[in-house]
Design a protein around this motif. Structure first.
Motif, PDB file in Angstrom:
ATOM      1  N   PHE A 299      59.222  15.283  42.754  1.00 61.64           N
ATOM      2  CA  PHE A 299      60.322  15.441  42.197  1.00 61.64           C
ATOM      3  C   PHE A 299      60.960  17.040  42.815  1.00 61.64           C
ATOM      4  N   ALA A 300      59.846  17.971  43.147  1.00 60.43           N
ATOM      5  CA  ALA A 300      60.213  19.231  43.728  1.00 60.43           C
ATOM      6  C   ALA A 300      60.631  19.084  45.420  1.00 60.43           C
ATOM      7  N   VAL A 301      59.999  17.869  45.790  1.00 58.33           N
ATOM      8  CA  VAL A 301      60.374  17.459  47.276  1.00 58.33           C
ATOM      9  C   VAL A 301      61.900  17.078  47.241  1.00 58.33           C
ATOM     10  N   ASN A 302      62.194  16.250  46.550  1.00 64.16           N
ATOM     11  CA  ASN A 302      63.518  15.455  46.492  1.00 64.16           C
ATOM     12  C   ASN A 302      64.493  16.612  46.047  1.00 64.16           C
ATOM     13  N   ARG A 303      64.184  17.375  45.148  1.00 68.91           N
ATOM     14  CA  ARG A 303      65.118  18.570  44.802  1.00 68.91           C
ATOM     15  C   ARG A 303      65.387  19.450  46.096  1.00 68.91           C
ATOM     16  N   THR A 304      64.230  19.652  46.590  1.00 69.32           N
ATOM     17  CA  THR A 304      64.504  20.720  47.780  1.00 69.32           C
ATOM     18  C   THR A 304      65.208  20.142  48.773  1.00 69.32           C
ATOM     19  N   LEU A 305      65.217  18.621  49.002  1.00 67.39           N
ATOM     20  CA  LEU A 305      65.873  18.001  50.122  1.00 67.39           C
ATOM     21  C   LEU A 305      67.392  18.018  49.548  1.00 67.39           C
ATOM     22  N   ASP A 306      67.632  17.559  48.409  1.00 65.16           N
ATOM     23  CA  ASP A 306      68.772  17.377  48.077  1.00 65.16           C
ATOM     24  C   ASP A 306      69.659  18.870  47.925  1.00 65.16           C
ATOM     25  N   ASP A 307      68.996  19.946  47.752  1.00 69.10           N
ATOM     26  CA  ASP A 307      69.632  21.360  47.825  1.00 69.10           C
ATOM     27  C   ASP A 307      70.015  21.551  49.300  1.00 69.10           C
ATOM     28  N   LEU A 308      69.245  20.919  50.338  1.00 68.39           N
ATOM     29  CA  LEU A 308      69.613  21.268  51.658  1.00 68.39           C
ATOM     30  C   LEU A 308      70.554  20.410  52.233  1.00 68.39           C
ATOM     31  N   GLY A 309      70.969  19.318  51.315  1.00 72.29           N
ATOM     32  CA  GLY A 309      71.645  18.190  51.865  1.00 72.29           C
ATOM     33  C   GLY A 309      70.970  17.201  52.952  1.00 72.29           C
ATOM     34  N   LEU A 310      69.738  17.128  52.924  1.00 76.96           N
ATOM     35  CA  LEU A 310      69.020  16.378  53.763  1.00 76.96           C
ATOM     36  C   LEU A 310      68.249  15.098  53.143  1.00 76.96           C
ATOM     37  N   SER A 311      68.610  14.862  51.943  1.00 76.32           N
ATOM     38  CA  SER A 311      67.888  13.350  51.170  1.00 76.32           C
ATOM     39  C   SER A 311      67.864  12.325  52.170  1.00 76.32           C
ATOM     40  N   SER A 312      68.856  12.299  52.916  1.00 81.71           N
ATOM     41  CA  SER A 312      69.212  11.049  53.747  1.00 81.71           C
ATOM     42  C   SER A 312      68.237  10.721  54.731  1.00 81.71           C
ATOM     43  N   ILE A 313      67.313  11.676  55.091  1.00 84.69           N
ATOM     44  CA  ILE A 313      66.414  11.673  56.389  1.00 84.69           C
ATOM     45  C   ILE A 313      64.978  11.926  55.715  1.00 84.69           C
ATOM     46  N   SER A 314      64.697  11.872  54.291  1.00 79.28           N
ATOM     47  CA  SER A 314      63.615  12.385  53.822  1.00 79.28           C
ATOM     48  C   SER A 314      62.486  11.402  54.302  1.00 79.28           C
ATOM     49  N   ARG A 315      62.823  10.141  54.446  1.00 82.59           N
ATOM     50  CA  ARG A 315      61.783   9.071  54.952  1.00 82.59           C
ATOM     51  C   ARG A 315      61.407   9.073  56.399  1.00 82.59           C
ATOM     52  N   ASN A 316      62.283   9.465  57.188  1.00 77.78           N
ATOM     53  CA  ASN A 316      62.149   9.393  58.609  1.00 77.78           C
ATOM     54  C   ASN A 316      61.258  10.631  59.194  1.00 77.78           C
ATOM     55  N   ALA A 317      60.537  10.168  60.157  1.00 83.40           N
ATOM     56  CA  ALA A 317      59.659  10.961  60.944  1.00 83.40           C
ATOM     57  C   ALA A 317      60.241  12.436  61.419  1.00 83.40           C
ATOM     58  N   ILE A 318      59.554  13.471  61.212  1.00 85.96           N
ATOM     59  CA  ILE A 318      60.335  14.721  61.658  1.00 85.96           C
ATOM     60  C   ILE A 318      60.692  14.745  63.161  1.00 85.96           C
ATOM     61  N   SER A 319      59.965  13.989  63.915  1.00 87.88           N
ATOM     62  CA  SER A 319      60.295  14.048  65.304  1.00 87.88           C
ATOM     63  C   SER A 319      61.865  13.240  65.568  1.00 87.88           C
ATOM     64  N   THR A 320      62.169  12.591  64.580  1.00 91.09           N
ATOM     65  CA  THR A 320      63.300  11.840  64.828  1.00 91.09           C
ATOM     66  C   THR A 320      64.515  12.619  64.019  1.00 91.09           C
ATOM     67  N   ALA A 321      64.262  13.569  63.174  1.00 88.70           N
ATOM     68  CA  ALA A 321      65.316  14.557  62.683  1.00 88.70           C
ATOM     69  C   ALA A 321      66.208  14.975  63.766  1.00 88.70           C
ATOM     70  N   PRO A 322      67.604  15.065  63.407  1.00 83.76           N
ATOM     71  CA  PRO A 322      68.564  15.544  64.568  1.00 83.76           C
ATOM     72  C   PRO A 322      67.972  17.238  64.586  1.00 83.76           C
ATOM     73  N   PRO A 323      68.335  17.851  65.671  1.00 87.89           N
ATOM     74  CA  PRO A 323      67.841  19.020  65.944  1.00 87.89           C
ATOM     75  C   PRO A 323      68.390  20.100  64.799  1.00 87.89           C
ATOM     76  N   THR A 324      69.590  20.134  64.777  1.00 87.67           N
ATOM     77  CA  THR A 324      70.020  21.245  63.850  1.00 87.67           C
ATOM     78  C   THR A 324      69.628  20.906  62.431  1.00 87.67           C
ATOM     79  N   GLN A 325      69.511  19.858  61.996  1.00 94.23           N
ATOM     80  CA  GLN A 325      68.780  19.459  60.720  1.00 94.23           C
ATOM     81  C   GLN A 325      67.299  19.825  60.679  1.00 94.23           C
ATOM     82  N   ARG A 326      66.650  19.698  61.843  1.00 95.46           N
ATOM     83  CA  ARG A 326      65.402  20.146  62.060  1.00 95.46           C
ATOM     84  C   ARG A 326      65.035  21.526  61.895  1.00 95.46           C
TER      85      ARG A 326
END
Length: 218
Positions: free
Chosen positions: A108-135
């Motif tokens: 729940f804390a993880v999901n809330r943090t990602l939601d606060d940052l507007g990054l929920s859509s990439i939560s299951r992606n490998a960090i290596s594939t995250a767009p540079p600015t979002q990373r």
């Protein structure tokens, strides 16, 4: 907080890092130009109190205190040192960083943090594939959750590609929130930022470190 590096170097005759002088402080974003594979990480380690230079001095608020530097300055995304493992999911990175920050790290804390940052859509992606600015946004925002962190050293964000103006904007906004920010990147990024920045990056030698200051950002 003010961190000052004076004529620091690493390796025989400065082979790994040539003598370098720079400072970064609360409320300002400083851009440091450094090329080659090793120099950005070595400079980041020295600037965050995690490596002793072979020559020169490192001060925090006028004194020598590496323990205080390690407590107050977070080293962000340094290759082979503090970068997340490439196959870990974004959610996994968040959980780990929340734990380091002494905060709840359950789902729940993880999901809330990602939601606060507007990054929920990439939560299951490998960090290596995250767009540079979002990373960059993710890793810096997680770092400032840590107790006592008042400064960030971001290493080689340009290696992930993307528009350097985007991560430089993130750095400037963090500085506006009263953090001391040092970003270490290469000449190409300096040139791109120089084209639009209010305070240009110097066109001197490749490894000269030049601050860009701007406090009243819109």
């Amino acid at each position: 907080m003010r961190v000052e590096l004076t004529d620091v170097s690493k390796g025989k005759n400065g082979l790994i890092l040539e003598p370098t002088t720079l400072s970064f402080r609360t409320g300002e974003a400083t851009f440091a130009r450094a090329e080659t594979e090793q120099r950005p990480t070595v400079l980041g380690l020295i600037a965050s109190g995690r490596m002793k230079p072979d020559t020169g001095t490192v001060h925090i608020d006028g004194g020598v205190d590496n323990r205080a530097m390690r407590r107050h300055v977070a080293l962000i995304d340094a290759p082979d040192v503090s970068e997340p493992a490439s196959d870990v999911t974004v959610a996994g990175v968040v959980a780990e960083e929340l734990m380091f920050a002494g905060r709840p790290s359950h789902l729940f804390a993880v999901n809330r943090t990602l939601d606060d940052l507007g990054l929920s859509s990439i939560s299951r992606n490998a960090i290596s594939t995250a767009p540079p600015t979002q990373r960059v946004r993710l890793l810096t925002e997680l770092a400032v959750l840590r107790k006592d962190v008042t400064g960030l050293v971001l290493v080689s964000p340009d290696r992930h590609g993307g528009d350097p103006l985007e991560w430089w904007t993130i750095a400037r906004h963090l500085a506006a929130r009263d953090y001391a920010i040092l970003v270490i990147a290469g000449d190409a990024s300096a040139t791109a930022i120089n084209a639009t920045a209010d305070a240009p990056v110097s066109e001197n030698a490749t490894d000269e470190l030049v601050p860009l200051f701007q406090k009243d950002w819109t």
